[in-house]
Write a protein that holds these residues in place. Structure first.
Motif, PDB file in Angstrom:
ATOM      1  N   PHE A   4       7.072 -11.274   3.803  1.00 25.79           N
ATOM      2  CA  PHE A   4       6.957  -9.884   4.238  1.00 25.79           C
ATOM      3  C   PHE A   4       5.811  -9.184   3.509  1.00 25.79           C
ATOM      4  O   PHE A   4       6.018  -8.297   2.700  1.00 25.79           O
ATOM      5  CB  PHE A   4       8.272  -9.116   4.056  1.00 25.79           C
ATOM      6  CG  PHE A   4       8.949  -9.315   2.729  1.00 25.79           C
ATOM      7  CD1 PHE A   4       8.611  -8.550   1.624  1.00 25.79           C
ATOM      8  CD2 PHE A   4       9.940 -10.274   2.583  1.00 25.79           C
ATOM      9  CE1 PHE A   4       9.241  -8.732   0.406  1.00 25.79           C
ATOM     10  CE2 PHE A   4      10.582 -10.455   1.367  1.00 25.79           C
ATOM     11  CZ  PHE A   4      10.228  -9.679   0.274  1.00 25.79           C
ATOM     12  N   PRO A   5       4.563  -9.570   3.817  1.00 26.00           N
ATOM     13  CA  PRO A   5       3.416  -8.917   3.173  1.00 26.00           C
ATOM     14  C   PRO A   5       3.357  -7.440   3.542  1.00 26.00           C
ATOM     15  O   PRO A   5       3.546  -7.064   4.690  1.00 26.00           O
ATOM     16  CB  PRO A   5       2.213  -9.680   3.737  1.00 26.00           C
ATOM     17  CG  PRO A   5       2.703 -10.337   4.972  1.00 26.00           C
ATOM     18  CD  PRO A   5       4.154 -10.609   4.769  1.00 26.00           C
ATOM     19  N   LYS A   6       3.104  -6.612   2.526  1.00 27.01           N
ATOM     20  CA  LYS A   6       3.045  -5.170   2.724  1.00 27.01           C
ATOM     21  C   LYS A   6       1.728  -4.628   2.186  1.00 27.01           C
ATOM     22  O   LYS A   6       1.113  -5.217   1.299  1.00 27.01           O
ATOM     23  CB  LYS A   6       4.218  -4.484   2.024  1.00 27.01           C
ATOM     24  CG  LYS A   6       5.579  -4.869   2.591  1.00 27.01           C
ATOM     25  CD  LYS A   6       6.707  -4.145   1.856  1.00 27.01           C
ATOM     26  CE  LYS A   6       8.068  -4.520   2.426  1.00 27.01           C
ATOM     27  NZ  LYS A   6       9.175  -3.815   1.718  1.00 27.01           N
ATOM     28  N   VAL A  50      -1.973 -12.445  -9.229  1.00 25.26           N
ATOM     29  CA  VAL A  50      -2.688 -11.798  -8.134  1.00 25.26           C
ATOM     30  C   VAL A  50      -2.538 -10.290  -8.293  1.00 25.26           C
ATOM     31  O   VAL A  50      -1.421  -9.788  -8.453  1.00 25.26           O
ATOM     32  CB  VAL A  50      -2.134 -12.237  -6.768  1.00 25.26           C
ATOM     33  CG1 VAL A  50      -2.910 -11.569  -5.639  1.00 25.26           C
ATOM     34  CG2 VAL A  50      -2.203 -13.758  -6.639  1.00 25.26           C
ATOM     35  N   PRO A  51      -3.639  -9.535  -8.250  1.00 22.25           N
ATOM     36  CA  PRO A  51      -3.528  -8.084  -8.448  1.00 22.25           C
ATOM     37  C   PRO A  51      -2.713  -7.414  -7.349  1.00 22.25           C
ATOM     38  O   PRO A  51      -2.866  -7.729  -6.175  1.00 22.25           O
ATOM     39  CB  PRO A  51      -4.991  -7.611  -8.420  1.00 22.25           C
ATOM     40  CG  PRO A  51      -5.732  -8.689  -7.696  1.00 22.25           C
ATOM     41  CD  PRO A  51      -5.031  -9.962  -8.034  1.00 22.25           C
ATOM     42  N   GLN A  52      -1.831  -6.491  -7.767  1.00 20.08           N
ATOM     43  CA  GLN A  52      -0.996  -5.758  -6.813  1.00 20.08           C
ATOM     44  C   GLN A  52      -1.671  -4.418  -6.530  1.00 20.08           C
ATOM     45  O   GLN A  52      -1.362  -3.409  -7.150  1.00 20.08           O
ATOM     46  CB  GLN A  52       0.410  -5.594  -7.379  1.00 20.08           C
ATOM     47  CG  GLN A  52       1.081  -6.927  -7.634  1.00 20.08           C
ATOM     48  CD  GLN A  52       2.555  -6.796  -7.942  1.00 20.08           C
ATOM     49  OE1 GLN A  52       3.138  -5.740  -7.851  1.00 20.08           O
ATOM     50  NE2 GLN A  52       3.164  -7.903  -8.307  1.00 20.08           N
ATOM     51  N   ILE A  53      -2.604  -4.463  -5.596  1.00 19.81           N
ATOM     52  CA  ILE A  53      -3.416  -3.307  -5.257  1.00 19.81           C
ATOM     53  C   ILE A  53      -3.323  -3.079  -3.759  1.00 19.81           C
ATOM     54  O   ILE A  53      -3.233  -4.030  -2.975  1.00 19.81           O
ATOM     55  CB  ILE A  53      -4.884  -3.530  -5.685  1.00 19.81           C
ATOM     56  CG1 ILE A  53      -4.963  -3.823  -7.191  1.00 19.81           C
ATOM     57  CG2 ILE A  53      -5.744  -2.317  -5.337  1.00 19.81           C
ATOM     58  CD1 ILE A  53      -6.335  -4.223  -7.670  1.00 19.81           C
ATOM     59  N   ASP A  54      -3.358  -1.833  -3.349  1.00 19.31           N
ATOM     60  CA  ASP A  54      -3.221  -1.498  -1.947  1.00 19.31           C
ATOM     61  C   ASP A  54      -4.297  -2.166  -1.098  1.00 19.31           C
ATOM     62  O   ASP A  54      -5.442  -2.357  -1.528  1.00 19.31           O
ATOM     63  CB  ASP A  54      -3.300   0.026  -1.760  1.00 19.31           C
ATOM     64  CG  ASP A  54      -2.984   0.438  -0.333  1.00 19.31           C
ATOM     65  OD1 ASP A  54      -1.792   0.558  -0.014  1.00 19.31           O
ATOM     66  OD2 ASP A  54      -3.931   0.609   0.463  1.00 19.31           O
ATOM     67  N   LEU A  55      -3.924  -2.492   0.120  1.00 12.46           N
ATOM     68  CA  LEU A  55      -4.791  -3.179   1.059  1.00 12.46           C
ATOM     69  C   LEU A  55      -6.159  -2.513   1.204  1.00 12.46           C
ATOM     70  O   LEU A  55      -7.198  -3.186   1.262  1.00 12.46           O
ATOM     71  CB  LEU A  55      -4.095  -3.228   2.428  1.00 12.46           C
ATOM     72  CG  LEU A  55      -4.862  -3.796   3.614  1.00 12.46           C
ATOM     73  CD1 LEU A  55      -5.197  -5.255   3.374  1.00 12.46           C
ATOM     74  CD2 LEU A  55      -4.040  -3.643   4.885  1.00 12.46           C
ATOM     75  N   PHE A  56      -6.184  -1.183   1.226  1.00  7.67           N
ATOM     76  CA  PHE A  56      -7.437  -0.467   1.459  1.00  7.67           C
ATOM     77  C   PHE A  56      -8.217  -0.186   0.170  1.00  7.67           C
ATOM     78  O   PHE A  56      -9.327   0.335   0.224  1.00  7.67           O
ATOM     79  CB  PHE A  56      -7.162   0.840   2.191  1.00  7.67           C
ATOM     80  CG  PHE A  56      -6.723   0.624   3.615  1.00  7.67           C
ATOM     81  CD1 PHE A  56      -7.656   0.356   4.605  1.00  7.67           C
ATOM     82  CD2 PHE A  56      -5.385   0.658   3.961  1.00  7.67           C
ATOM     83  CE1 PHE A  56      -7.271   0.142   5.914  1.00  7.67           C
ATOM     84  CE2 PHE A  56      -4.984   0.433   5.268  1.00  7.67           C
ATOM     85  CZ  PHE A  56      -5.918   0.171   6.254  1.00  7.67           C
ATOM     86  N   ASP A  57      -7.623  -0.532  -0.958  1.00  8.55           N
ATOM     87  CA  ASP A  57      -8.285  -0.286  -2.235  1.00  8.55           C
ATOM     88  C   ASP A  57      -8.881  -1.536  -2.863  1.00  8.55           C
ATOM     89  O   ASP A  57      -9.690  -1.442  -3.784  1.00  8.55           O
ATOM     90  CB  ASP A  57      -7.300   0.344  -3.228  1.00  8.55           C
ATOM     91  CG  ASP A  57      -6.839   1.727  -2.783  1.00  8.55           C
ATOM     92  OD1 ASP A  57      -7.631   2.406  -2.100  1.00  8.55           O
ATOM     93  OD2 ASP A  57      -5.703   2.112  -3.114  1.00  8.55           O
ATOM     94  N   ALA A 117     -10.813 -13.176  -6.810  1.00  8.79           N
ATOM     95  CA  ALA A 117     -10.183 -13.587  -8.063  1.00  8.79           C
ATOM     96  C   ALA A 117      -8.784 -14.139  -7.821  1.00  8.79           C
ATOM     97  O   ALA A 117      -8.383 -15.149  -8.411  1.00  8.79           O
ATOM     98  CB  ALA A 117     -10.126 -12.406  -9.031  1.00  8.79           C
ATOM     99  N   GLY A 118      -8.021 -13.474  -6.959  1.00 11.57           N
ATOM    100  CA  GLY A 118      -6.682 -13.960  -6.637  1.00 11.57           C
ATOM    101  C   GLY A 118      -6.710 -15.299  -5.936  1.00 11.57           C
ATOM    102  O   GLY A 118      -5.936 -16.210  -6.250  1.00 11.57           O
ATOM    103  N   VAL A 120      -1.097 -10.259  -2.654  1.00 16.12           N
ATOM    104  CA  VAL A 120       0.009 -11.103  -3.109  1.00 16.12           C
ATOM    105  C   VAL A 120       0.656 -11.807  -1.923  1.00 16.12           C
ATOM    106  O   VAL A 120       0.857 -13.023  -1.922  1.00 16.12           O
ATOM    107  CB  VAL A 120       1.053 -10.262  -3.868  1.00 16.12           C
ATOM    108  CG1 VAL A 120       2.197 -11.144  -4.346  1.00 16.12           C
ATOM    109  CG2 VAL A 120       0.411  -9.554  -5.052  1.00 16.12           C
ATOM    110  N   GLY A 121       0.989 -11.036  -0.875  1.00 14.58           N
ATOM    111  CA  GLY A 121       1.633 -11.626   0.296  1.00 14.58           C
ATOM    112  C   GLY A 121       0.734 -12.603   1.019  1.00 14.58           C
ATOM    113  O   GLY A 121       1.172 -13.685   1.444  1.00 14.58           O
TER     114      GLY A 121
END
Length: 256
Positions: free
Chosen positions: A143-145, A91-98, A106-107, A151-152
């Motif tokens: 703890f989704p961030k 799963v891509p680790q990309i910021d929520l707003f990006d 895809a994730g 990911v979370g």
């Protein structure tokens, strides 16, 4: 060893590869699933060296037809399915707003829907064998961030999905659990550190040392350690454990 068959997804690297190699001690045959055939062949060689048969299936579980293909080929080769370990899912680790809709999709397509479809497709064989299923999630489910929102979110969905399958499994005799690993040193983790380090004005070496400290753990986990837990969950000794979510994280989660 009596005839017993496990299907392992994400078996080309990391936790999936370590799990497949570990299960070769307990199962007579394994189906190895991932997108990279060359790496799967490496896993297959290690599985065979440990004494088990290996069937390599290189395909993308994000494709709707892939799940049934895995089940059909496994049953054609080995005649049964005793355990299913759903480990695939980058799963891509990309910021929520990006994150774009395409990245979210895809994730979801691979980790969530891939595991869901494969579990559904394998269920009749698992029910006949009174088998076991494990779905791998991750501590970020708890703890989704914002920096790694997908990911979370997807990991939390995996936990809920496993719980739903376990409820059906009580009547059908199929055991289902989920596993939440903490930070494990895999190739994917190293790639993440290469991305994370410059964002914090660190070298990759500094980031590798600092990350466990920030997570409040003594060290990274090893894929082989998670593999031992996965092997236990599909072993006879764990037959009464179902619907459980197990953390193996070096103490990263501090809550009770």
């Amino acid at each position: 060893m009596s005839q017993s068959v496990a299907v392992v997804t994400g078996a080309s690297q990391g936790i999936g590869q370590a799990t497949a190699i570990r299960l070769a001690r307990d199962f007579s045959a394994l189906t190895l699933v991932a997108r990279n055939r060359a790496r799967l062949e490496e896993t297959a060689q290690a599985v065979q060296a440990a004494g088990a048969k290996a069937l390599v299936i290189a395909l993308d579980l994000a494709e709707p037809a892939a799940a049934q293909a895995v089940v059909d080929q496994t049953l054609a080769a080995f005649g049964r399915i005793d355990a299913l370990l759903n480990i695939a899912g980058a799963v891509p680790q990309i910021d929520l707003f990006d994150m774009t809709d395409e990245q979210w999709d895809a994730g979801l397509a691979l980790k969530l829907h891939g595991a869901r479809r494969l579990t559904v497709a394998a269920w009749p064989a698992l029910r006949q064998a009174k088998g076991a299923v494990v779905l791998i999630s991750g501590n970020s489910a708890l703890f989704p961030k914002a920096p790694y929102a997908a990911v979370g979110t997807i990991n939390a969905a995996i936990v809920a999905l496993a719980k739903a399958f376990s409820d059906r499994g009580i009547a059908d005799g199929v055991q289902v659990n989920s596993v939440l690993p903490g930070p494990v040193m895999t190739g994917r983790r190293r790639s993440y550190l290469e991305h994370w380090a410059p964002l914090h004005n660190l070298t990759v070496e500094e980031a590798t040392v600092n990350f466990p400290r920030e997570a409040g753990i003594a060290r990274y986990g090893k894929p082989e350690e998670i593999a031992e837990l996965m092997a236990f969950l599909v072993s006879p000794g764990a037959r009464w454990m179902t619907g459980s979510t197990l953390r193996m994280d070096g103490g990263e989660v501090k809550s009770i």
